[in-house]
Design a protein around this motif. Structure first.
Motif, mmCIF file in Angstrom:
data_model
loop_
_atom_site.group_PDB
_atom_site.id
_atom_site.type_symbol
_atom_site.label_atom_id
_atom_site.label_comp_id
_atom_site.label_asym_id
_atom_site.label_seq_id
_atom_site.Cartn_x
_atom_site.Cartn_y
_atom_site.Cartn_z
ATOM 1 N N MET A 1 -2.046 3.235 -22.263
ATOM 2 C CA MET A 1 -2.305 2.610 -20.966
ATOM 3 C C MET A 1 -1.623 3.414 -19.869
ATOM 4 S SD MET A 1 -1.138 -1.264 -20.059
ATOM 5 C CE MET A 1 0.182 -1.437 -18.903
ATOM 6 N N LYS A 2 -2.417 3.775 -18.861
ATOM 7 C CA LYS A 2 -1.834 4.470 -17.720
ATOM 8 C C LYS A 2 -2.557 4.007 -16.469
ATOM 9 C CE LYS A 2 -0.299 8.872 -15.920
ATOM 10 N NZ LYS A 2 -0.244 10.342 -16.033
ATOM 11 N N LEU A 3 -1.800 3.649 -15.467
ATOM 12 C CA LEU A 3 -2.418 3.126 -14.255
ATOM 13 C C LEU A 3 -1.501 3.304 -13.066
ATOM 14 C CD1 LEU A 3 -1.171 0.035 -13.276
ATOM 15 C CD2 LEU A 3 -1.858 -0.359 -15.644
ATOM 16 N N SER A 4 -2.102 3.165 -11.884
ATOM 17 C CA SER A 4 -1.331 3.205 -10.656
ATOM 18 C C SER A 4 -1.677 1.955 -9.860
ATOM 19 C CB SER A 4 -1.726 4.473 -9.884
ATOM 20 O OG SER A 4 -1.383 4.326 -8.525
ATOM 21 N N CYS A 5 -0.676 1.314 -9.256
ATOM 22 C CA CYS A 5 -0.957 0.157 -8.413
ATOM 23 C C CYS A 5 0.087 0.021 -7.318
ATOM 24 C CB CYS A 5 -1.064 -1.127 -9.254
ATOM 25 S SG CYS A 5 0.473 -1.630 -10.007
ATOM 26 N N ASP A 6 -0.170 -0.907 -6.414
ATOM 27 C CA ASP A 6 0.743 -1.132 -5.307
ATOM 28 C C ASP A 6 1.958 -1.927 -5.811
ATOM 29 O OD1 ASP A 6 1.009 -1.294 -2.177
ATOM 30 O OD2 ASP A 6 1.411 -3.310 -2.940
ATOM 31 N N SER A 7 3.150 -1.464 -5.469
ATOM 32 C CA SER A 7 4.345 -2.125 -6.010
ATOM 33 C C SER A 7 4.499 -3.551 -5.494
ATOM 34 C CB SER A 7 5.605 -1.316 -5.710
ATOM 35 O OG SER A 7 5.891 -1.343 -4.329
ATOM 36 N N LEU A 8 4.064 -3.812 -4.264
ATOM 37 C CA LEU A 8 4.182 -5.174 -3.732
ATOM 38 C C LEU A 8 3.232 -6.139 -4.435
ATOM 39 C CD1 LEU A 8 4.637 -4.581 0.110
ATOM 40 C CD2 LEU A 8 6.365 -5.254 -1.559
ATOM 41 N N ASP A 9 1.969 -5.664 -4.685
ATOM 42 C CA ASP A 9 1.018 -6.478 -5.458
ATOM 43 C C ASP A 9 1.591 -6.786 -6.836
ATOM 44 O OD1 ASP A 9 -0.744 -6.259 -3.402
ATOM 45 O OD2 ASP A 9 -2.157 -4.918 -4.428
ATOM 46 N N LEU A 10 2.146 -5.756 -7.460
ATOM 47 C CA LEU A 10 2.682 -5.915 -8.814
ATOM 48 C C LEU A 10 3.871 -6.865 -8.801
ATOM 49 C CD1 LEU A 10 2.627 -5.074 -11.806
ATOM 50 C CD2 LEU A 10 4.097 -3.126 -11.216
ATOM 51 N N SER A 11 4.732 -6.700 -7.818
ATOM 52 C CA SER A 11 5.919 -7.541 -7.708
ATOM 53 C C SER A 11 5.541 -9.015 -7.499
ATOM 54 C CB SER A 11 6.778 -7.022 -6.553
ATOM 55 O OG SER A 11 7.798 -7.905 -6.249
ATOM 56 N N ASP A 12 4.581 -9.265 -6.596
ATOM 57 C CA ASP A 12 4.121 -10.641 -6.358
ATOM 58 C C ASP A 12 3.524 -11.250 -7.616
ATOM 59 O OD1 ASP A 12 4.870 -10.463 -3.761
ATOM 60 O OD2 ASP A 12 2.841 -10.245 -2.936
ATOM 61 N N ALA A 13 2.706 -10.458 -8.313
ATOM 62 C CA ALA A 13 2.047 -10.960 -9.524
ATOM 63 C C ALA A 13 3.079 -11.275 -10.602
ATOM 64 C CB ALA A 13 1.034 -9.939 -10.027
ATOM 65 N N LEU A 14 4.054 -10.392 -10.770
ATOM 66 C CA LEU A 14 5.097 -10.621 -11.776
ATOM 67 C C LEU A 14 5.886 -11.891 -11.453
ATOM 68 C CD1 LEU A 14 6.390 -6.967 -12.216
ATOM 69 C CD2 LEU A 14 5.413 -8.374 -14.045
ATOM 70 N N THR A 15 6.198 -12.070 -10.160
ATOM 71 C CA THR A 15 6.952 -13.265 -9.747
ATOM 72 C C THR A 15 6.148 -14.522 -10.049
ATOM 73 O OG1 THR A 15 7.997 -11.968 -8.014
ATOM 74 C CG2 THR A 15 8.120 -14.355 -7.785
ATOM 75 N N GLN A 16 4.834 -14.465 -9.765
ATOM 76 C CA GLN A 16 3.998 -15.638 -10.004
ATOM 77 C C GLN A 16 3.864 -15.965 -11.483
ATOM 78 O OE1 GLN A 16 0.242 -15.897 -7.986
ATOM 79 N NE2 GLN A 16 1.155 -15.625 -5.972
ATOM 80 N N VAL A 17 3.489 -14.999 -12.283
ATOM 81 C CA VAL A 17 3.313 -15.323 -13.706
ATOM 82 C C VAL A 17 4.671 -15.601 -14.361
ATOM 83 C CG1 VAL A 17 1.171 -13.980 -13.894
ATOM 84 C CG2 VAL A 17 3.318 -12.972 -14.685
ATOM 85 N N GLY A 18 5.723 -15.017 -13.809
ATOM 86 C CA GLY A 18 7.074 -15.226 -14.343
ATOM 87 C C GLY A 18 7.511 -16.680 -14.354
ATOM 88 N N LYS A 19 6.855 -17.515 -13.529
ATOM 89 C CA LYS A 19 7.197 -18.942 -13.512
ATOM 90 C C LYS A 19 6.920 -19.602 -14.859
ATOM 91 C CE LYS A 19 7.799 -19.060 -8.957
ATOM 92 N NZ LYS A 19 9.158 -19.192 -8.400
ATOM 93 N N ALA A 20 6.069 -18.962 -15.670
ATOM 94 C CA ALA A 20 5.749 -19.526 -16.981
ATOM 95 C C ALA A 20 6.663 -18.980 -18.077
ATOM 96 C CB ALA A 20 4.284 -19.249 -17.334
#
Lengths: 369, 369
Positions: free
Chosen positions: A1-20
């Motif tokens: 797996m190799k990918l590039s993404c926006d760090s803010l998008d990734l950070s927000d997504a991690l914070t959201q799913v992290g609630k579980a």
């Protein structure tokens, strides 16, 4: 797996799913967040086996694949990288390499095969509700749920869906919150109990917008589907208390009072008993004025608030926190307190809104007159 | 004792003197704040026998007198009464009655005779210093004091006063902070150790104004005299470390670096070792760039910052928190890091201010190259 993404998008997504992510120690794999790169989407999921959250973000995928990464650590790391694109590469053995600008880091990964599959709830029983309405329904009742383990059904919120309405109820056995909202629903009647923690996380993921969310219910599961984010929770089994029988509708003492003045008076008076197990305040309801007082061995406080009284004088005692909690959950400036006797439950309702929209019921505490 | 005063004045005064209330359980009387009504002044005092604070506020005194009242409880009560005059009346037996508007409360009191007398320090050895300068001196060093009990002198700040200067030093044995300010003082040289807690409370009572405060020192006591407020602290006995011998002045590696970039890089890199007892980062100093890295069993992070280097390349390791603490205490945008070898202490100084005004010294941690 190799990918590039926006760090803010990734950070927000991690914070959201992290609630579980699990609050207690469980199987090590559940401390992970699963990342799956496919097409032009990175899908993140986390679960504690009761609550599951899935979130999709846009990414430039160079190589598809999936992995599991220590959730809290990875979230904290990505949160510290702002305003930069990040490159995620798992070509190393059991290792994720993160590159951002001139900097990089690596973190051990776990096996994606071992991660539980995300439970998708089918939409046989589903309806739409405005985000802010669902958020409001949850906030109006959630604080009344029980935290002790001895009555498992009270650790959840009762959700009843029938003929164009949704009713949420929460109770800890000493007080009860009831909230009703209109929805468009023509399916079969549904009665479920959703765990309080899941309800709370759902409300945090909702905003105050007028957009619709889709709610789907299946045997044992409840799913809220927002754009790019899905939250699924297992239900609590059992029979919820029959609250329709508990909530009284006829009262002999009705008090109209300024919410803030009442809250301030309770806050001050309850200081006198705040070191005790429960801080009890005594209400003495008379024509035009109500005194709120509390007394302990070393101190006593007596507060006066102006009221409009309909019906009889009354002396009644309550756990101060239960009164305050309810007042703070009411959005109106004036509230109505409804009583019959000093041993029957009191009901607090807002005065401006439709009376049947939401209410709080509180059992009184025996006081010495 | 009977008086009337402004509830906000009273609340502020209680909060201020309350800083001297004991943190641990001691004699019950010390949980009290002493109130004394005399002339047109209400004087409040609190002490834990090490730190004492006295504050005077204006009041309408109807009957003079004094009493002692449970400090935390009374403070919290008065804080909840805003924008009203309060009447304090101790004519009841061992009871203080508080009246505000239509409301009232009573609280048990303690015997004023049993309360320790406030220690006034004579002004044989005294000088004036600008409030913001004294506050700044304390803030620049206080965080380096030791918290463990095994070296009592390091639990305080060394204060040296001589010929027109005041030097403050704090150290926990692994790092040291030094700060020098100019004052007008022509008296005998003084070397004392002020407890860290007292220093911290003194700094909180000071604001950033250009007003002068009077500082007086007597055998075993240190007093700061602000308008209407006096703070007296006992001193720590013993000999402070000879810091003049410890602070090096010749360096072979000097690095100029943007403070924020360095702080961010340390913050991120140290994540990799944050679960360990001390989070160590390794600095690799080379021409134009410095790498900051940290590694644990499951993760590694490597950050690059641009620098200007004077002198030799160097690899050196530090406790990340010590570096961050020092950087955050420096007000300039650029800092200078000064080293000689990988085992000798490093020194961090601001670049814009006079170099000898303040500095931080940190012992390195052995790293495997």
């Amino acid at each position: 797996m190799k990918l590039s993404c926006d760090s803010l998008d990734l950070s927000d997504a991690l914070t959201q799913v992290g609630k579980a992510l699990p609050l207690k120690k469980v199987m090590p794999i559940l401390n992970g967040i699963k990342l799956k790169a496919e097409g032009d989407t990175l899908t993140l999921t986390a679960t504690d086996l009761e609550l599951s959250i899935e979130k999709k973000i846009k990414a430039d995928i160079f190589t598809e694949g999936e992995t599991v990464i220590l959730g809290k650590y990875f979230t904290e790391y990505v949160r510290k990288i702002d305003k930069e694109d990040v490159i995620i590469d798992t070509s190393g053995e059991k290792t994720l390499k993160l590159t951002y600008g001139e900097n990089n880091g690596y973190i051990q990964t776990m096996e994606a095969d071992e991660y539980p599959a995300f439970k998708n709830v089918n939409d046989e029983n589903s309806f739409y509700i405005v985000k802010k309405e669902l958020k409001n329904l949850i906030e109006k009742i959630i604080f009344c749920t029980a935290s002790e383990d001895n009555r498992p059904t009270l650790k959840g919120c009762s959700i009843e869906i029938s003929d164009n309405k949704i009713i949420g109820v929460a109770s800890d056995g000493y007080r009860l919150a009831y909230c009703k909202k209109e929805i468009e629903y023509g399916g079969a009647d549904i009665k479920i109990i959703v765990p309080a923690r899941s309800m709370s996380e759902i409300s945090k993921l909702l905003d105050d917008s007028d957009e619709n969310v889709k709610v789907s219910i299946e045997k044992n599961y409840f799913m809220v589907d927002l754009e790019n984010t899905k939250i699924v929770t297992r239900l609590i089994e059992g029979e919820y208390i029959n609250y329709n029988k508990i909530i009284p509708s006829d009262f002999t003492t009705t008090v109209f009072v300024d919410k803030k003045a009442l809250d301030t008076a309770i806050d001050r008076a309850s200081l006198a008993t705040r070191t005790e197990k429960k801080s009890v305040v005594k209400l003495e309801i008379r024509e035009k004025r109500m005194s709120i007082s509390a007394e302990s061995e070393i101190s006593g406080i007596n507060e006066i608030v102006n009221i409009d009284l309909l019906g009889h004088d009354l002396n009644i005692g309550f756990n101060a926190r239960y009164l305050s909690d309810s007042l703070r959950a009411i959005s109106d400036d004036f509230v109505k307190l409804c009583f019959t006797t000093s041993t029957a439950p009191g009901v607090i309702v807002p005065t401006e809104k439709k009376e049947d929209e939401y209410l709080y019921l509180i059992l009184p505490v025996r006081i010495i007159n």
